[in-house]
Design a protein around this motif. Structure first.
Motif, PDB file in Angstrom:
ATOM      1  N   ALA A 111       0.816  -1.215   0.000  1.00  0.00           N
ATOM      2  CA  ALA A 111       0.000   0.000   0.000  1.00  0.00           C
ATOM      3  C   ALA A 111       0.848   1.263   0.000  1.00  0.00           C
ATOM      4  O   ALA A 111       0.439   2.303  -0.526  1.00  0.00           O
ATOM      5  CB  ALA A 111      -0.915  -0.008   1.223  1.00  0.00           C
ATOM      6  N   GLY A 143      -0.796   4.927  -4.867  1.00  0.00           N
ATOM      7  CA  GLY A 143      -2.084   5.405  -4.395  1.00  0.00           C
ATOM      8  C   GLY A 143      -3.171   4.367  -4.509  1.00  0.00           C
ATOM      9  O   GLY A 143      -4.032   4.243  -3.629  1.00  0.00           O
ATOM     10  N   LYS A 144      -3.180   3.593  -5.623  1.00  0.00           N
ATOM     11  CA  LYS A 144      -4.196   2.563  -5.805  1.00  0.00           C
ATOM     12  C   LYS A 144      -4.098   1.505  -4.715  1.00  0.00           C
ATOM     13  O   LYS A 144      -5.095   1.044  -4.172  1.00  0.00           O
ATOM     14  CB  LYS A 144      -4.024   1.908  -7.173  1.00  0.00           C
ATOM     15  CG  LYS A 144      -5.088   0.874  -7.491  1.00  0.00           C
ATOM     16  CD  LYS A 144      -4.879   0.308  -8.885  1.00  0.00           C
ATOM     17  CE  LYS A 144      -5.931  -0.766  -9.193  1.00  0.00           C
ATOM     18  NZ  LYS A 144      -5.729  -1.347 -10.549  1.00  0.00           N
ATOM     19  N   LEU A 194      -2.979   1.990  -1.786  1.00  0.00           N
ATOM     20  CA  LEU A 194      -3.375   2.584  -0.515  1.00  0.00           C
ATOM     21  C   LEU A 194      -4.885   2.497  -0.331  1.00  0.00           C
ATOM     22  O   LEU A 194      -5.375   2.181   0.754  1.00  0.00           O
ATOM     23  CB  LEU A 194      -2.916   4.040  -0.449  1.00  0.00           C
ATOM     24  CG  LEU A 194      -3.230   4.794   0.850  1.00  0.00           C
ATOM     25  CD1 LEU A 194      -2.561   4.120   2.036  1.00  0.00           C
ATOM     26  CD2 LEU A 194      -2.760   6.253   0.741  1.00  0.00           C
ATOM     27  N   ARG A 195      -5.640   2.793  -1.428  1.00  0.00           N
ATOM     28  CA  ARG A 195      -7.101   2.706  -1.340  1.00  0.00           C
ATOM     29  C   ARG A 195      -7.547   1.261  -1.059  1.00  0.00           C
ATOM     30  O   ARG A 195      -8.472   1.026  -0.285  1.00  0.00           O
ATOM     31  CB  ARG A 195      -7.721   3.219  -2.641  1.00  0.00           C
ATOM     32  CG  ARG A 195      -7.615   4.739  -2.809  1.00  0.00           C
ATOM     33  CD  ARG A 195      -8.512   5.226  -3.931  1.00  0.00           C
ATOM     34  NE  ARG A 195      -8.113   4.642  -5.215  1.00  0.00           N
ATOM     35  CZ  ARG A 195      -7.209   5.183  -6.025  1.00  0.00           C
ATOM     36  NH1 ARG A 195      -6.585   6.314  -5.662  1.00  0.00           N
ATOM     37  NH2 ARG A 195      -6.911   4.615  -7.172  1.00  0.00           N
ATOM     38  N   GLN A 196      -6.887   0.325  -1.707  1.00  0.00           N
ATOM     39  CA  GLN A 196      -7.227  -1.083  -1.472  1.00  0.00           C
ATOM     40  C   GLN A 196      -6.875  -1.490  -0.042  1.00  0.00           C
ATOM     41  O   GLN A 196      -7.615  -2.232   0.610  1.00  0.00           O
ATOM     42  CB  GLN A 196      -6.468  -1.969  -2.472  1.00  0.00           C
ATOM     43  CG  GLN A 196      -6.874  -3.430  -2.419  1.00  0.00           C
ATOM     44  CD  GLN A 196      -6.157  -4.262  -3.481  1.00  0.00           C
ATOM     45  OE1 GLN A 196      -5.168  -3.814  -4.081  1.00  0.00           O
ATOM     46  NE2 GLN A 196      -6.644  -5.461  -3.711  1.00  0.00           N
ATOM     47  N   TRP A 197      -5.763  -0.988   0.459  1.00  0.00           N
ATOM     48  CA  TRP A 197      -5.329  -1.301   1.826  1.00  0.00           C
ATOM     49  C   TRP A 197      -6.320  -0.770   2.867  1.00  0.00           C
ATOM     50  O   TRP A 197      -6.562  -1.395   3.889  1.00  0.00           O
ATOM     51  CB  TRP A 197      -3.942  -0.705   2.052  1.00  0.00           C
ATOM     52  CG  TRP A 197      -3.481  -0.741   3.496  1.00  0.00           C
ATOM     53  CD1 TRP A 197      -3.168   0.306   4.286  1.00  0.00           C
ATOM     54  CD2 TRP A 197      -3.301  -1.899   4.307  1.00  0.00           C
ATOM     55  NE1 TRP A 197      -2.787  -0.095   5.524  1.00  0.00           N
ATOM     56  CE2 TRP A 197      -2.857  -1.473   5.571  1.00  0.00           C
ATOM     57  CE3 TRP A 197      -3.445  -3.269   4.087  1.00  0.00           C
ATOM     58  CZ2 TRP A 197      -2.585  -2.330   6.616  1.00  0.00           C
ATOM     59  CZ3 TRP A 197      -3.168  -4.137   5.126  1.00  0.00           C
ATOM     60  CH2 TRP A 197      -2.744  -3.684   6.371  1.00  0.00           C
ATOM     61  N   GLN A 198      -6.919   0.393   2.565  1.00  0.00           N
ATOM     62  CA  GLN A 198      -7.891   0.970   3.488  1.00  0.00           C
ATOM     63  C   GLN A 198      -9.109   0.063   3.647  1.00  0.00           C
ATOM     64  O   GLN A 198      -9.750   0.059   4.702  1.00  0.00           O
ATOM     65  CB  GLN A 198      -8.316   2.355   2.994  1.00  0.00           C
ATOM     66  CG  GLN A 198      -7.223   3.404   3.161  1.00  0.00           C
ATOM     67  CD  GLN A 198      -7.591   4.739   2.556  1.00  0.00           C
ATOM     68  OE1 GLN A 198      -8.498   4.824   1.691  1.00  0.00           O
ATOM     69  NE2 GLN A 198      -6.904   5.795   2.970  1.00  0.00           N
ATOM     70  N   ARG A 199      -9.431  -0.708   2.592  1.00  0.00           N
ATOM     71  CA  ARG A 199     -10.536  -1.666   2.691  1.00  0.00           C
ATOM     72  C   ARG A 199     -10.111  -2.962   3.383  1.00  0.00           C
ATOM     73  O   ARG A 199     -10.886  -3.581   4.107  1.00  0.00           O
ATOM     74  CB  ARG A 199     -11.077  -1.991   1.279  1.00  0.00           C
ATOM     75  CG  ARG A 199     -11.727  -0.818   0.575  1.00  0.00           C
ATOM     76  CD  ARG A 199     -12.511  -1.297  -0.643  1.00  0.00           C
ATOM     77  NE  ARG A 199     -11.672  -2.030  -1.583  1.00  0.00           N
ATOM     78  CZ  ARG A 199     -10.972  -1.469  -2.568  1.00  0.00           C
ATOM     79  NH1 ARG A 199     -11.015  -0.150  -2.736  1.00  0.00           N
ATOM     80  NH2 ARG A 199     -10.248  -2.204  -3.371  1.00  0.00           N
TER      81      ARG A 199
END
Length: 209
Positions: free
Chosen positions: A174, A178-179, A181-186
């Protein structure tokens, strides 16, 4: 010692092949052995069908007399259950905490008396010290439970390590884009919840304090 406990004790001391003593037979013999004093020790218990049944509750002297009426060898071992528990506690009193045992005032046939009671944990500790066959079986069961918990702990520990590696790996990915990071937030919340659940299960289930 109750007449029921005395029957169990007498039968436990008999050799294999000897006739089993029935509680009803002992009840008939009480008046012959204790004579006019027998009525002083009369009591009531609830049977398996919750019916009130007659029994006796003997002090130490009378329990010994009843045991001796069946066998002189039994007399030496016919110490009332309450006395054995009391002596066992006294030998190991320093290992019992205030939450495990206490003296309470109870009304008895002899008037209000102080009686020692034990919590479930205290009763388990007594089982660790006793030398009866039931106590031996209890200790074996405790070892089985500890072994099973150890096996479960090893399995949970391995799963915790796998989840932690997955968490660390996805966290590292992540940080690269950036992509990711968004997936990691989920992905992060369910992984953290799983780690927290595994960590709580790995905590010792037999606290020492």
């Amino acid at each position: 010692m109750s007449s029921l406990e005395l029957v169990d004790f007498i039968n436990s001391q008999r050799e294999e092949g000897e006739a089993v003593l029935d509680h009803a037979d002992l009840m008939k013999k009480v008046s012959k052995v204790l004579k006019k004093d027998a009525g002083r020790f009369s009591d009531i218990y609830l049977d398996s069908m919750n019916r009130r049944q007659k029994c006796y509750r003997f002090p130490k002297r009378e329990a010994c007399l009843m045991a001796m009426s069946y066998s002189y060898e039994l007399q030496a071992n016919a110490t009332p259950f309450e006395t054995r528990v009391r002596d066992l506690y006294r030998r190991h009193a320093d290992e019992f905490t205030p939450t495990m045992t206490a003296l309470v005032k109870m009304k008895t046939r002899g008037g209000e008396q102080e009686v020692r009671v034990f919590s479930l944990r205290g009763a388990h500790l007594l089982g660790m010290f006793a030398r009866t066959e039931r106590a031996k079986a209890f200790r074996r069961k405790v070892l089985d439970v500890l072994d099973e918990q150890s096996r479960q702990g090893q399995s949970l520990g391995a799963e915790f390590q796998r989840t932690l590696l997955e968490y660390s790996g996805k966290q590292a990915v992540a940080s690269l884009c950036g992509k990711g990071l968004r997936q990691w937030q989920r992905q992060k919340p369910p992984l953290e919840a799983k780690l927290s659940d595994l960590a709580s299960q790995l905590q010792p289930s037999l606290p020492l304090h």
